[in-house]
Design a protein around this motif. Structure first.
Motif, PDB file in Angstrom:
ATOM      1  N   GLY A   1      23.628 -61.993 -97.786  1.00 16.78           N
ATOM      2  CA  GLY A   1      22.948 -61.915 -96.499  1.00 16.78           C
ATOM      3  C   GLY A   1      23.762 -62.589 -95.415  1.00 16.78           C
ATOM      4  O   GLY A   1      24.080 -63.779 -95.537  1.00 16.78           O
TER       5      GLY A   1
ATOM      6  N   ASP B   1      25.427 -71.100 -99.646  1.00 13.11           N
ATOM      7  CA  ASP B   1      25.526 -70.872 -98.204  1.00 13.11           C
ATOM      8  C   ASP B   1      26.958 -71.182 -97.796  1.00 13.11           C
ATOM      9  O   ASP B   1      27.409 -72.334 -97.873  1.00 13.11           O
ATOM     10  CB  ASP B   1      24.530 -71.784 -97.465  1.00 13.11           C
ATOM     11  CG  ASP B   1      24.485 -71.513 -95.972  1.00 13.11           C
ATOM     12  OD1 ASP B   1      25.110 -70.549 -95.510  1.00 13.11           O
ATOM     13  OD2 ASP B   1      23.810 -72.296 -95.258  1.00 13.11           O
TER      14      ASP B   1
ATOM     15  N   THR C   1      22.615 -57.125 -95.011  1.00  7.00           N
ATOM     16  CA  THR C   1      22.311 -57.504 -96.391  1.00  7.00           C
ATOM     17  C   THR C   1      22.818 -56.418 -97.336  1.00  7.00           C
ATOM     18  O   THR C   1      22.909 -55.242 -96.967  1.00  7.00           O
ATOM     19  CB  THR C   1      20.794 -57.707 -96.614  1.00  7.00           C
ATOM     20  OG1 THR C   1      20.108 -56.480 -96.326  1.00  7.00           O
ATOM     21  CG2 THR C   1      20.266 -58.815 -95.728  1.00  7.00           C
TER      22      THR C   1
ATOM     23  N   VAL D   1      24.503 -63.162 -91.118  1.00 10.57           N
ATOM     24  CA  VAL D   1      24.146 -63.047 -89.704  1.00 10.57           C
ATOM     25  C   VAL D   1      25.405 -63.363 -88.908  1.00 10.57           C
ATOM     26  O   VAL D   1      26.023 -64.413 -89.100  1.00 10.57           O
ATOM     27  CB  VAL D   1      23.019 -64.028 -89.316  1.00 10.57           C
ATOM     28  CG1 VAL D   1      22.863 -64.096 -87.805  1.00 10.57           C
ATOM     29  CG2 VAL D   1      21.702 -63.613 -89.964  1.00 10.57           C
TER      30      VAL D   1
ATOM     31  N   VAL E   1      25.366 -67.704 -92.100  1.00 14.20           N
ATOM     32  CA  VAL E   1      24.735 -67.499 -90.795  1.00 14.20           C
ATOM     33  C   VAL E   1      25.685 -67.998 -89.718  1.00 14.20           C
ATOM     34  O   VAL E   1      25.941 -69.205 -89.623  1.00 14.20           O
ATOM     35  CB  VAL E   1      23.368 -68.210 -90.725  1.00 14.20           C
ATOM     36  CG1 VAL E   1      22.794 -68.133 -89.314  1.00 14.20           C
ATOM     37  CG2 VAL E   1      22.402 -67.569 -91.719  1.00 14.20           C
TER      38      VAL E   1
ATOM     39  N   LEU F   1      24.671 -66.569 -98.776  1.00 15.20           N
ATOM     40  CA  LEU F   1      24.260 -66.530 -97.378  1.00 15.20           C
ATOM     41  C   LEU F   1      25.407 -66.983 -96.486  1.00 15.20           C
ATOM     42  O   LEU F   1      26.240 -67.792 -96.897  1.00 15.20           O
ATOM     43  CB  LEU F   1      23.071 -67.476 -97.130  1.00 15.20           C
ATOM     44  CG  LEU F   1      21.750 -67.180 -97.812  1.00 15.20           C
ATOM     45  CD1 LEU F   1      20.772 -68.328 -97.571  1.00 15.20           C
ATOM     46  CD2 LEU F   1      21.162 -65.867 -97.317  1.00 15.20           C
TER      47      LEU F   1
ATOM     48  N   ALA G   1      20.848 -72.332 -92.566  1.00 13.79           N
ATOM     49  CA  ALA G   1      20.267 -71.443 -93.576  1.00 13.79           C
ATOM     50  C   ALA G   1      20.004 -72.165 -94.887  1.00 13.79           C
ATOM     51  O   ALA G   1      19.055 -71.826 -95.603  1.00 13.79           O
ATOM     52  CB  ALA G   1      21.184 -70.249 -93.828  1.00 13.79           C
TER      53      ALA G   1
ATOM     54  N   LEU H   1      22.396 -58.382 -88.527  1.00 20.52           N
ATOM     55  CA  LEU H   1      21.847 -58.839 -89.797  1.00 20.52           C
ATOM     56  C   LEU H   1      22.264 -57.833 -90.858  1.00 20.52           C
ATOM     57  O   LEU H   1      21.920 -56.649 -90.780  1.00 20.52           O
ATOM     58  CB  LEU H   1      20.326 -58.923 -89.705  1.00 20.52           C
ATOM     59  CG  LEU H   1      19.594 -59.282 -91.004  1.00 20.52           C
ATOM     60  CD1 LEU H   1      19.987 -60.666 -91.509  1.00 20.52           C
ATOM     61  CD2 LEU H   1      18.077 -59.207 -90.798  1.00 20.52           C
TER      62      LEU H   1
ATOM     63  N   THR I   1      17.230 -61.809 -97.190  1.00 20.76           N
ATOM     64  CA  THR I   1      17.950 -61.813 -98.467  1.00 20.76           C
ATOM     65  C   THR I   1      17.004 -62.103 -99.630  1.00 20.76           C
ATOM     66  O   THR I   1      17.430 -62.145-100.783  1.00 20.76           O
ATOM     67  CB  THR I   1      19.104 -62.845 -98.410  1.00 20.76           C
ATOM     68  OG1 THR I   1      19.787 -62.724 -97.159  1.00 20.76           O
ATOM     69  CG2 THR I   1      20.134 -62.610 -99.500  1.00 20.76           C
TER      70      THR I   1
ATOM     71  N   ALA J   1      17.862 -64.973 -92.103  1.00 18.10           N
ATOM     72  CA  ALA J   1      18.729 -64.583 -93.215  1.00 18.10           C
ATOM     73  C   ALA J   1      18.076 -64.847 -94.567  1.00 18.10           C
ATOM     74  O   ALA J   1      18.191 -64.040 -95.495  1.00 18.10           O
ATOM     75  CB  ALA J   1      20.059 -65.336 -93.122  1.00 18.10           C
TER      76      ALA J   1
END
Length: 277
Positions: free
Chosen positions: A150, A57, A273, A152, A123, A121, A65, A271, A47, A43
């Motif tokens: 970004g 995050d 973005t 995931v 994840v 982010l 991440a 994934l 990103t 990620a």
């Protein structure tokens, strides 16, 4: 006449308390470190996180991440609903000599001003917020114009999505209005959540190779001991040995069906973005 935007519903406090407690069960930091360590760097790279970026995050857990993002020279805030996961992340970051901030925050009501961060982010994190639209609105709100997002997320048809489908008949009913976490692994669902507030969308499915378990039984027993959502489901049926045995066998069957040989598996994720418009 000015149109008033109606805020998306969020999970009530008692639901948030249950989620906070669920993710404190077992040892999710071990899952992040032993089973899915490469997802965070994926990620971060996608990103384009780098020096000078201010990064948030969301639902960061123990920093899967956040820590890789901070290694790039970015200024990072790791935000999560569960303080125990943040405590674990602080220890991991300190051991690596990585400096970042660890702050308790609710993905459906982030404690940050509008347009604060260059990059957002998450994840396999924000996908577990029960009310998807509220969480998506917050991702966009705290991102600066032309900032990056970004994500995931496990897909519905992939291994973890199927694990949740396997556990669903044994789990307590979700709160009214809540949506299944793996929907975040469906590109069209994420596009619908973010709408025209984002541009430059890039989304594709990828496979994470997992070879942490020699057998399907080992996978099942590890998740029964370490993964909060699985532990919570087993706790809900602990007084019914027949259900426990049935779920035991169902999870082993799932593992066997995905075994590529020698216990290795591939877990599919999306994934995604984009840039804030």
């Amino acid at each position: 006449m000015t149109e008033t935007k109606v805020a998306a519903p969020v999970a009530p406090p008692e639901v948030k308390a249950k989620h906070r407690a669920m993710w404190a069960l077992g040892d999710y930091p071990a899952v992040a470190a032993d089973v899915i360590p490469s997802l965070g760097p994926v990620a971060v790279e996608a990103t384009r996180i780098g020096p000078g970026d201010h990064v948030l995050d969301v639902a960061a857990g123990s920093g899967n991440a956040s820590i890789p993002a901070a290694r790039t020279g970015a200024s990072v805030v790791a935000s999560d609903l569960t303080p125990e996961l943040l405590d674990a992340g602080r220890v991991l970051a300190a051991a690596e000599g990585v400096d970042l901030a660890w702050e308790v925050g609710d993905a459906e009501a982030l404690p940050y001003d509008d347009a604060t961060y260059d990059a957002i982010l998450s994840v396999v994190g924000v996908m577990f917020a029960p009310f998807h639209q509220a969480a998506a609105d917050e991702l966009v709100r705290v991102c600066r114009p032309r900032g990056r997002i970004g994500l995931v997320s496990w897909t519905p048809g992939g291994f973890i999505g199927q694990m949740f489908a396997t556990m669903k008949p044994y789990a307590p009913p979700p709160p009214a209005g809540a949506q299944p976490p793996p929907l975040w692994g469906d590109e069209q669902h994420v596009r619908s959540l973010l709408g025209d507030r984002v541009t430059d969308v890039v989304a594709h499915k990828q496979q994470l190779r997992v070879d942490a378990f020699a057998t399907a039984e080992e996978f099942r027993d590890y998740f029964k001991a370490a993964y909060g959502p699985t532990i919570a489901v087993y706790k809900a049926i602990a007084d019914d040995p027949a259900k426990v045995a049935a779920l035991d066998e169902a999870l082993v069957d799932l593992g066997r069906r995905h075994d590529l040989g020698g216990g290795a598996m591939e877990w599919e994720y999306l994934l995604f973005t984009a840039r804030r418009a």
